[in-house]
Enzyme design. Structure first.
Site, short mmCIF file in Angstrom:
data_model
loop_
_atom_site.label_atom_id
_atom_site.label_comp_id
_atom_site.label_asym_id
_atom_site.label_seq_id
_atom_site.Cartn_x
_atom_site.Cartn_y
_atom_site.Cartn_z
N ASP A 162 -11.07 2.45 4.11
CA ASP A 162 -11.39 1.05 3.82
C ASP A 162 -12.90 0.83 3.73
O ASP A 162 -13.34 -0.24 3.29
CB ASP A 162 -10.85 0.16 4.95
N GLN A 207 -4.64 -1.54 9.53
CA GLN A 207 -4.49 -2.89 8.98
C GLN A 207 -5.01 -3.93 9.97
O GLN A 207 -4.60 -3.96 11.12
CB GLN A 207 -3.00 -3.14 8.64
N LYS A 225 0.83 -1.20 0.00
CA LYS A 225 0.00 0.00 0.00
C LYS A 225 0.87 1.26 0.00
O LYS A 225 0.58 2.23 -0.69
CB LYS A 225 -0.94 -0.03 1.21
#
Ligand code: NDP
Length: 290
Positions: free
Chosen positions: A121, A98, A54
């Site tokens: 997200d 994450q 990422k």
């Protein structure tokens, strides 16, 4: 019939190029790049690989990446306090935490603390609620990537029977809602589904998001179906593979994504796309460029 292989790697490169163009437009109009904060807690090796990917994609597209690598012993309060700091940091338009987090930290509390407009997200309750209600909001990246792969393969969704196998909050459930929004007739299967083979046999569109190597046999697939395989597994020989028995499925499907090189690269590309959309909203650039 041999299926068309849908090249997620090439398509993701195109999505990243689209994102890079949008980043240039944001910089030209707002004088600053979109910013994405990436938080990783602990030393989960898979998470380390994902976050590295990422960060690299941020650099490639011109998104400003702010990496926060925290030790395993980080407390719930320390993480919440970092999220609140990032909520009020004007350089940061998206925050990614994450998952999985260490067991002593509640992912729910962290997602609840994140400002909805920075939920890159799309995992928080506000984003999930907006999706369920059909309101504008940030959509989860993997489902967005799956839809783009289906579109790229020229898949008719309206009126089609779509089967999503797996009902997680990050893939299966939001994808089922997105397919419903596109007027597919959606079935959501899971570990208690009575006869998975029979469900698969009826599906014009099949998305597998299970996490079990090649559990969906190629012979179950309806001839001419379009198949998207989200699964990332290792088979008995240690080779990376999906949830679908690829070698047999390729002989029946109209189009299919490979593993690796299908959904994986698309997820990262759509994280960056979500960050740019979040930046445009926060910077008041949501209208067309003048
Ligand atoms: P979860 O483990 O959260 O969910 C798995 C789902 O599969 C559950 O709903 C479970 O059912 C269902 N399931 C388990 N066994 C069966 C079975 N025998 N038959 C039918 N359904 C079953 O996984 P995720 O959604 O997080 O991930 C799924 C896969 O996708 C994993 O391999 C993961 O690595 C991969 N992934 C890939 C991404 C990418 O970018 N390529 C991104 C995210 C995930 P139940 O709810 O009843 O337990």
């Amino acid at each position: 019939m041999t299926a068309m292989i849908i090249d997620g790697k090439a398509l993701a490169a195109r999505v990243r190029a689209e994102v890079a163009e949008q980043v240039r437009e944001v910089i030209a109009r707002a004088g600053m790049p979109p910013g994405l904060a990436l938080i990783r807690v602990g030393e989960d090796p898979a998470s380390a690989v994902y976050v590295r990917g990422k960060v690299k994609a941020c650099a490639e597209t011109g998104v400003a990446g702010f990496e926060h690598l925290l030790p395993e012993a980080t407390t719930q309060d320390e993480l919440l306090s970092l999220v609140r700091t990032l909520n009020s940091d004007a350089r940061v338009h998206g925050v990614l935490v994450q998952l999985p987090l260490p067991r002593h930290i509640s992912a729910d509390l962290v997602l609840d603390a994140l400002l909805p407009e920075k939920d890159a997200d799309g995992f928080g309750p506000h984003s999930a609620g907006a999706l369920a209600l059909g309101r504008p909001g940030i959509r989860p990246c993997t489902p967005l990537g799956c839809l783009r792969l289906l579109d790229e393969a020229g898949t008719r969704l309206s009126g089609a029977r779509a089967l999503v196998v797996g009902r997680s909050n990050i893939v299966g459930k939001p994808l089922a809602l997105l397919l419903l929004e596109r007027n597919a007739t959606v079935t959501l299967a899971h570990s208690r589904t009575h006869d998975l083979a029979a469900e698969v046999a009826q599906a014009d569109v099949l998305v597998a998001a299970i996490g079990k190597a090649e559990i969906i046999r190629g012979a179950w697939i309806k001839p001419g179906a379009t198949v998207v395989d989200v699964g990332m597994n290792r088979n008995a020989a240690g080779k990376l593979c999906g949830d679908v028995e690829f070698a047999a499925a390729v002989e029946r499907a109209r189009a299919i994504t490979p593993v690796p090189g299908g959904v994986g690269p698309m997820t990262i590309a759509y994280l960056l796309s979500n960050t740019v959309q979040a930046a445009r909203t926060q910077l008041g650039l949501s209208g067309p460029a003048k």
